[in-house]
Write an enzyme that holds these catalytic residues in place. Structure first.
Site, PDB file in Angstrom:
ATOM      1  N   ASN A 217       0.776  -1.086  -0.121  1.00  0.00           N
ATOM      2  CA  ASN A 217      -0.007  -0.031   0.064  1.00  0.00           C
ATOM      3  C   ASN A 217       0.968   1.234   0.047  1.00  0.00           C
ATOM      4  O   ASN A 217       1.910   1.310   0.557  1.00  0.00           O
ATOM      5  CB  ASN A 217      -0.947  -0.074   1.209  1.00  0.00           C
ATOM      6  CG  ASN A 217      -1.995  -1.168   1.466  1.00  0.00           C
ATOM      7  OD1 ASN A 217      -2.283  -1.699   0.268  1.00  0.00           O
ATOM      8  ND2 ASN A 217      -1.789  -2.034   2.355  1.00  0.00           N
TER       9      ASN A 217
ATOM     10  N   GLU B 299      -0.722   2.817   6.176  1.00  0.00           N
ATOM     11  CA  GLU B 299      -0.625   3.264   7.786  1.00  0.00           C
ATOM     12  C   GLU B 299       0.917   3.535   8.232  1.00  0.00           C
ATOM     13  O   GLU B 299       0.858   4.518   8.891  1.00  0.00           O
ATOM     14  CB  GLU B 299      -1.267   2.088   8.520  1.00  0.00           C
ATOM     15  CG  GLU B 299      -1.313   2.179   9.821  1.00  0.00           C
ATOM     16  CD  GLU B 299      -1.467   0.892  10.889  1.00  0.00           C
ATOM     17  OE1 GLU B 299      -2.105   0.045  10.179  1.00  0.00           O
ATOM     18  OE2 GLU B 299      -0.980   0.873  11.937  1.00  0.00           O
TER      19      GLU B 299
ATOM     20  N   HIS C 225       6.953  -1.577   2.964  1.00  0.00           N
ATOM     21  CA  HIS C 225       6.688  -2.795   3.286  1.00  0.00           C
ATOM     22  C   HIS C 225       6.034  -3.750   2.449  1.00  0.00           C
ATOM     23  O   HIS C 225       5.206  -3.181   1.775  1.00  0.00           O
ATOM     24  CB  HIS C 225       6.287  -2.929   4.657  1.00  0.00           C
ATOM     25  CG  HIS C 225       4.838  -2.136   4.959  1.00  0.00           C
ATOM     26  ND1 HIS C 225       4.950  -0.650   5.065  1.00  0.00           N
ATOM     27  CD2 HIS C 225       3.371  -2.572   4.988  1.00  0.00           C
ATOM     28  CE1 HIS C 225       3.637  -0.290   5.267  1.00  0.00           C
ATOM     29  NE2 HIS C 225       2.721  -1.345   5.026  1.00  0.00           N
TER      30      HIS C 225
HETATM   31  P1  5GP Z   1      -0.144  -0.744   5.754  1.00  0.00           P
HETATM   32  O1  5GP Z   1      -1.700  -0.363   6.146  1.00  0.00           O
HETATM   33  O2  5GP Z   1       0.662   0.600   6.061  1.00  0.00           O
HETATM   34  O3  5GP Z   1      -0.091  -1.238   4.517  1.00  0.00           O
HETATM   35  O4  5GP Z   1       0.069  -1.909   6.663  1.00  0.00           O
HETATM   36  C1  5GP Z   1       0.571  -1.742   8.111  1.00  0.00           C
HETATM   37  C2  5GP Z   1       0.693  -2.905   8.647  1.00  0.00           C
HETATM   38  O5  5GP Z   1       1.507  -2.711   9.954  1.00  0.00           O
HETATM   39  C3  5GP Z   1      -0.731  -3.471   9.207  1.00  0.00           C
HETATM   40  O6  5GP Z   1      -1.205  -4.595   8.676  1.00  0.00           O
HETATM   41  C4  5GP Z   1      -0.442  -3.217  10.755  1.00  0.00           C
HETATM   42  O7  5GP Z   1      -1.332  -4.420  11.442  1.00  0.00           O
HETATM   43  C5  5GP Z   1       1.150  -3.686  10.691  1.00  0.00           C
HETATM   44  N1  5GP Z   1       1.603  -3.024  12.042  1.00  0.00           N
HETATM   45  C6  5GP Z   1       1.201  -1.699  12.711  1.00  0.00           C
HETATM   46  N2  5GP Z   1       2.154  -1.639  13.584  1.00  0.00           N
HETATM   47  C7  5GP Z   1       2.839  -2.920  13.796  1.00  0.00           C
HETATM   48  C8  5GP Z   1       3.623  -3.238  14.923  1.00  0.00           C
HETATM   49  O8  5GP Z   1       4.077  -2.681  16.058  1.00  0.00           O
HETATM   50  N3  5GP Z   1       4.234  -4.523  14.875  1.00  0.00           N
HETATM   51  C9  5GP Z   1       3.934  -5.446  13.642  1.00  0.00           C
HETATM   52  N4  5GP Z   1       4.400  -6.629  13.726  1.00  0.00           N
HETATM   53  N5  5GP Z   1       3.082  -4.869  12.428  1.00  0.00           N
HETATM   54  C10 5GP Z   1       2.487  -3.797  12.843  1.00  0.00           C
END
Ligand code: 5GP
Length: 125
Positions: free
Chosen positions: A97, A105, A110
């Protein structure tokens, strides 16, 4: 507008060892760990150790060594967790994303690797 990396983001804190993570694989330039709120039985995040905000930022500005290491690490993760179809695994979806429309987020690039169940269509209609 150029990317500005915020070193206070949560994945930067994981990389600095300030927050624990459930590591799946660590290489010279890459870390893979389990998502804290998994959206499928298999949900691993693969991140570069370098300060990149999005996929396009990483792809445009990372060194060849970083890109090579990241891609090989992602492949290794797919194999390690039993998801790689070429090795008898059940398959997976790799997504990233970016920005507002992508609903990103965490502002550190990632790659989500999701699997362990039928994931359905790529995007809801
Ligand atoms: P995005 O929406 O940015 O593509 O996804 C961010 C991801 O990071 C989400 O799936 C969320 O659950 C994960 N995430 C957020 N904070 C943490 C954390 O402290 N540790 C881990 N292992 N995952 C996290």
């Amino acid at each position: 507008m150029a990317y500005v990396y915020d070193p206070a983001n949560i994945f930067a804190r994981i990389l600095r060892g300030e927050i624990p993570s459930d590591t799946v694989l660590e290489t010279a330039h890459t870390l893979a760990f389990r998502d804290i709120r998994p959206q499928a039985p298999l949900h691993v995040l693969v991140i570069p150790k370098g300060p990149y905000v999005t996929f396009d930022h990483f792809a445009a500005e990372a060194s060849e060594a970083e890109i090579m290491d990241f891609m090989r690490a992602a492949a290794q993760v797919c194999a390690l967790v039993g998801a790689a179809p070429g090795q008898g695994g059940g398959g997976y979806r790799a997504i990233s994303n970016a920005g507002e429309a992508g609903v990103q987020e965490v502002q550190h690039y990632h790659l989500h690797i999701l699997g362990g169940r039928m994931l359905g269509r790529m995007l809801p209609h």
